[in-house]
Design an enzyme around this catalytic site. Structure first.
Site, PDB file in Angstrom:
ATOM      1  N   HIS A  92     -34.180 -23.915  -3.479  1.00  0.00           N
ATOM      2  CA  HIS A  92     -33.276 -24.101  -2.343  1.00  0.00           C
ATOM      3  C   HIS A  92     -32.599 -22.798  -1.917  1.00  0.00           C
ATOM      4  CE1 HIS A  92     -30.140 -24.796  -5.556  1.00  0.00           C
ATOM      5  NE2 HIS A  92     -29.420 -24.108  -4.698  1.00  0.00           N
ATOM      6  N   SER A 130     -26.267 -20.543  -7.413  1.00  0.00           N
ATOM      7  CA  SER A 130     -27.582 -21.141  -7.595  1.00  0.00           C
ATOM      8  C   SER A 130     -28.651 -20.091  -7.859  1.00  0.00           C
ATOM      9  CB  SER A 130     -27.990 -21.943  -6.355  1.00  0.00           C
ATOM     10  OG  SER A 130     -27.364 -23.189  -6.337  1.00  0.00           O
ATOM     11  N   ASP A 132     -37.137 -27.569  -8.143  1.00  0.00           N
ATOM     12  CA  ASP A 132     -36.136 -26.648  -7.591  1.00  0.00           C
ATOM     13  C   ASP A 132     -36.231 -25.274  -8.256  1.00  0.00           C
ATOM     14  OD1 ASP A 132     -34.191 -25.778  -5.879  1.00  0.00           O
ATOM     15  OD2 ASP A 132     -32.518 -26.475  -7.116  1.00  0.00           O
TER      16      ASP A 132
END
Length: 495
Positions: A224, A339, A257
């Site tokens: 992402h 992230s 992910d």
């Protein structure tokens, strides 16, 4: 969970409120066109490798709570999409005096004529205690003042006018930190952590984090983080020394992910971060997270592993890619921008990739809220397997059981659907599940020794393994409990 671009972290909702049921989803793995899928997708194809997902990062030996949904920890602002443009699988469902006064006729501190403390009426003893403490402080101040005067007088008598202050050592050796301290671990790891800037062709983008995976210049991060720039955008990685390098996507896995980048002109002497063993992590172990929360590069935070095997379904915040994980849960502060960054052990080894956060929402009018002490990381053992496959072939491989399960979280297990996508069989012939004797309507309650409370939990557990692994499923049929040994199949790619 929010994804991790500049200021956008995957927000993971902890298992708490009940979640509305969703259409059946294949337990095999995620699938669907990269562009997206309908807001209410049809039953997924049992051959797909990416199951339907509730929003997304930590299982236990007792029945599990509803699967947390989360928001990515990166910071790109989500672009509005129509229902027809929503990604596949669909986003996850919505969802802690003392007193010593003079005795006898002894003197009492205070001005002449002041009554003794013990002479004061009993009902005023409280005030006397306060006064006694105050007087004691004054006495101490007087003694200190006298000592200070004596020291100054002694210096004057020697004829010296030098200052009495002492300077700290400026020896560089004294500034080094022991390798076992947080400062020591951070100093060693920071040069191998990068801030990723992802800019899409449409101007959308954000900031996330990544880290050096090998000496060839591969960078490991979240899907992402780079998704907005994967096709026609621009990617760059900036090291802690400020040097910036262009990068390109080698491969990415929406369901996991995970993504791998490659620096186009990598510098010499890259130092990969050491990879630990996430299977050996214990609740209570110290953790260190490094990333760029809200764009603040090279930020270091600490905490502990607060839970393991947490079933988390994560969405990128834009209705696009969704993922499942059996996550490591940590209270190290993780925010949008973290992230893709490393979650380190106390010894400095990577044990996970920070991917999502639990959030209660923003009360300040901002688009994203910050950390509340619940962050989720993809176990590094799983991420390593995915990275190796992406570097080798450019596409992910998902283990599957070959059965479509529902996403209803109120069933006490993962229920095999009555039928698959487009009216196909929920358990196709010759699939791993069919060969093991599983049928539509069976409720899977355990995956090996892990309790399964829903479809997302089952998928997260399946994806911690590899195709070809043998696993034991415990299931209920017509009120009776049975077990079946399943050899996991595989599905390649996200489409």
């Amino acid at each position: 969970m929010s994804t991790e671009n500049e200021g956008n972290e995957r927000n993971a909702a902890e298992a708490a409120p009940s979640v509305p049921s969703a259409p059946p989803v294949p337990a095999d793995a995620p699938h669907g066109p990269p562009g997206g899928a309908p807001a209410v997708p049809p039953q997924p194809d049992v051959t797909a490798t990416q199951p339907q997902v509730p929003q997304a990062h930590d299982p236990a030996t007792t029945p599990m709570a509803p699967v947390p949904t989360g928001a990515p920890a990166h910071t790109p602002p989500p672009a509005p999409q129509s229902a027809a443009d929503a990604g596949w699988p669909p986003p996850p469902p919505a969802v802690p005096a003392y007193a010593h006064h003079a005795q006898g006729g002894g003197p009492v501190w205070g001005p002449p004529g002041q009554p003794h403390a013990h002479d004061a009426p009993r009902k005023r003893r409280g005030g006397g205690l306060v006064a006694a403490v105050a007087v004691a402080a004054l006495v101490a101040g007087g003694v200190g003042g006298a000592l200070g005067y004596w020291a100054a007088d002694s210096n004057d008598s020697s004829g010296s006018s030098a200052s009495t202050t002492v300077a700290a050592s400026t020896n560089p050796q004294d500034l080094k930190r022991d390798p076992g301290t947080v400062a020591g671990v951070a100093a060693k790891a920071l040069p191998s952590v990068v801030t990723i800037d992802a800019q899409g062709g449409d101007g959308e983008g954000g900031t996330g984090t990544g880290f050096v995976y090998d000496k060839e210049g591969h960078i490991l991060t979240n899907n992402h983080v780079v998704a907005s720039a994967a096709d026609n955008g621009q990617l760059s990685a900036t090291f802690s020394n400020g040097k910036k390098y262009d990068a390109e996507v080698v491969g990415r896995a929406e369901g996991y992910d995970v993504a791998v980048l490659k620096l186009k002109n990598p510098p010499q002497g890259l130092t990969p971060l050491a990879l630990g063993n996430s299977e050996q992590v214990a609740v209570g172990d110290s953790t260190i997270a490094i990333g760029a929360p809200f764009g603040l590069s090279n930020t270091v935070t600490t905490g502990i592993i607060s839970a393991k095997n947490r079933p988390v379904a994560s969405g990128d915040g834009s209705g696009g890619s969704s993922s499942y994980m059996s996550a490591l849960q940590t209270d190290a502060s993780i925010n949008p921008g973290n992230s893709g960054g490393p979650l380190l052990s106390a010894g400095g080894a990577v044990i996970g990739i920070n991917s999502a956060i639990q959030s209660t929402g923003s009360s300040t009018g901002q688009s994203q809220a910050g950390s509340i002490g619940l962050g989720f990381a993809i176990p590094i053992n799983q991420a390593k397997n995915v990275a190796q496959q992406l570097i080798k072939t450019g596409q992910p491989v998902y283990p599957v059981i070959g059965a479509t399960v529902t996403m209803d979280e109120k069933t006490g297990g993962a229920v095999i659907s009555d039928q698959g996508t487009g009216g196909t069989a929920a358990v196709p012939k010759d699939s791993p599940a069919a060969r093991a004797g599983l049928k539509a309507g069976d409720v899977i309650t355990k995956f090996n020794d892990t309790v399964v409370d829903s479809g997302p939990t089952l998928i997260g557990e399946i994806w911690t393994h590899k195709p070809g692994d043998k696993v034991t499923l415990t299931y209920k049929r017509d009120g009776k409990t049975a077990t079946a040994e399943v050899t996991l199949g595989e599905r390649k790619g996200d489409s």
